[in-house]
Motif scaffolding. Structure first.
Motif, PDB file in Angstrom:
ATOM      1  N   PRO A  71     -15.405   3.470   1.943  1.00 26.92           N
ATOM      2  CA  PRO A  71     -14.753   2.310   1.332  1.00 26.92           C
ATOM      3  C   PRO A  71     -15.344   2.050  -0.044  1.00 26.92           C
ATOM      4  CG  PRO A  71     -16.321   1.587   2.980  1.00 26.92           C
ATOM      5  CD  PRO A  71     -16.278   3.086   3.046  1.00 26.92           C
ATOM      6  N   LYS A 109      -6.705  12.891   6.842  1.00 32.65           N
ATOM      7  CA  LYS A 109      -5.875  11.680   6.750  1.00 32.65           C
ATOM      8  C   LYS A 109      -6.312  10.647   7.782  1.00 32.65           C
ATOM      9  CE  LYS A 109      -1.173   9.852   7.039  1.00 32.65           C
ATOM     10  NZ  LYS A 109      -1.632   8.651   7.707  1.00 32.65           N
ATOM     11  N   THR A 116      -9.569   9.097   6.825  1.00 29.85           N
ATOM     12  CA  THR A 116      -9.346   8.134   5.738  1.00 29.85           C
ATOM     13  C   THR A 116      -8.768   6.837   6.289  1.00 29.85           C
ATOM     14  OG1 THR A 116      -9.033   9.957   4.193  1.00 29.85           O
ATOM     15  CG2 THR A 116      -8.197   7.798   3.518  1.00 29.85           C
ATOM     16  N   ASP A 117      -7.813   6.943   7.193  1.00 31.55           N
ATOM     17  CA  ASP A 117      -7.238   5.748   7.813  1.00 31.55           C
ATOM     18  C   ASP A 117      -8.298   4.949   8.567  1.00 31.55           C
ATOM     19  OD1 ASP A 117      -4.741   6.383   6.813  1.00 31.55           O
ATOM     20  OD2 ASP A 117      -4.009   7.245   8.701  1.00 31.55           O
ATOM     21  N   ARG A 158     -10.191   2.913   6.120  1.00 32.46           N
ATOM     22  CA  ARG A 158      -9.388   1.816   5.550  1.00 32.46           C
ATOM     23  C   ARG A 158      -9.583   0.514   6.318  1.00 32.46           C
ATOM     24  NH1 ARG A 158      -3.481   3.086   4.950  1.00 32.46           N
ATOM     25  NH2 ARG A 158      -3.536   1.149   3.798  1.00 32.46           N
ATOM     26  N   SER A 198      -9.785  -2.515   1.674  1.00 34.28           N
ATOM     27  CA  SER A 198      -8.443  -2.153   1.221  1.00 34.28           C
ATOM     28  C   SER A 198      -8.434  -0.980   0.237  1.00 34.28           C
ATOM     29  CB  SER A 198      -7.775  -3.364   0.565  1.00 34.28           C
ATOM     30  OG  SER A 198      -8.533  -3.780  -0.557  1.00 34.28           O
ATOM     31  N   ARG A 199      -9.608  -0.591  -0.256  1.00 35.72           N
ATOM     32  CA  ARG A 199      -9.683   0.496  -1.227  1.00 35.72           C
ATOM     33  C   ARG A 199     -10.659   1.546  -0.721  1.00 35.72           C
ATOM     34  NH1 ARG A 199     -10.697  -0.417  -7.674  1.00 35.72           N
ATOM     35  NH2 ARG A 199     -10.040   1.659  -8.324  1.00 35.72           N
ATOM     36  N   VAL A 200     -10.222   2.818  -0.748  1.00 36.83           N
ATOM     37  CA  VAL A 200     -11.009   3.912  -0.187  1.00 36.83           C
ATOM     38  C   VAL A 200     -11.159   5.023  -1.220  1.00 36.83           C
ATOM     39  CG1 VAL A 200     -11.049   5.697   1.622  1.00 36.83           C
ATOM     40  CG2 VAL A 200     -10.216   3.409   2.155  1.00 36.83           C
TER      41      VAL A 200
END
Length: 102
Positions: free
Chosen positions: A9, A57, A60-61, A64, A68-70
């Motif tokens: 994050p 993916k 990454t999710d 999250r 709100s920003r990764v």
């Protein structure tokens, strides 16, 4: 194929640590069943394009959920004919070359 990636994050806890978010990403990797290795800076996974990108993916999710920003960094080694065992194979060949040069 080998994919090395780092996901975290952009915001952190009070102490600046992102380990809880990274732990969530690494859990996704471990549950994927793909060969993998996690170091202090990157996680490397081995598999075909689609399965690796799916794991990246989903990792990454998972991060999250911590903001709100990764930030995601991905490096790929796409080498036809070397479909498995390259996480260790590349290191073995490096060590052999070093030993032979001494």
């Amino acid at each position: 194929m080998l994919f090395a990636f780092s996901v975290a994050p952009m915001t952190t806890g009070e102490d600046g640590s992102v380990h809880d978010a990274v732990a969530a990403a690494v859990k996704v990797v471990r549950e994927s069943g793909l060969p993998h290795e996690t170091t202090s800076m990157f996680t490397t996974i081995e598999g075909d394009w689609d399965e690796c990108m799916d794991v990246i993916k989903r990792s990454t999710d998972a991060v999250r959920a911590f903001g709100s920003r990764v930030s995601l960094v991905v490096k790929a080694d796409i080498r036809p004919g070397h479909d498995s065992g390259e996480i260790q194979g590349k290191v073995d060949r490096l060590e052999k070359a070093i030993a032979e040069s001494e």
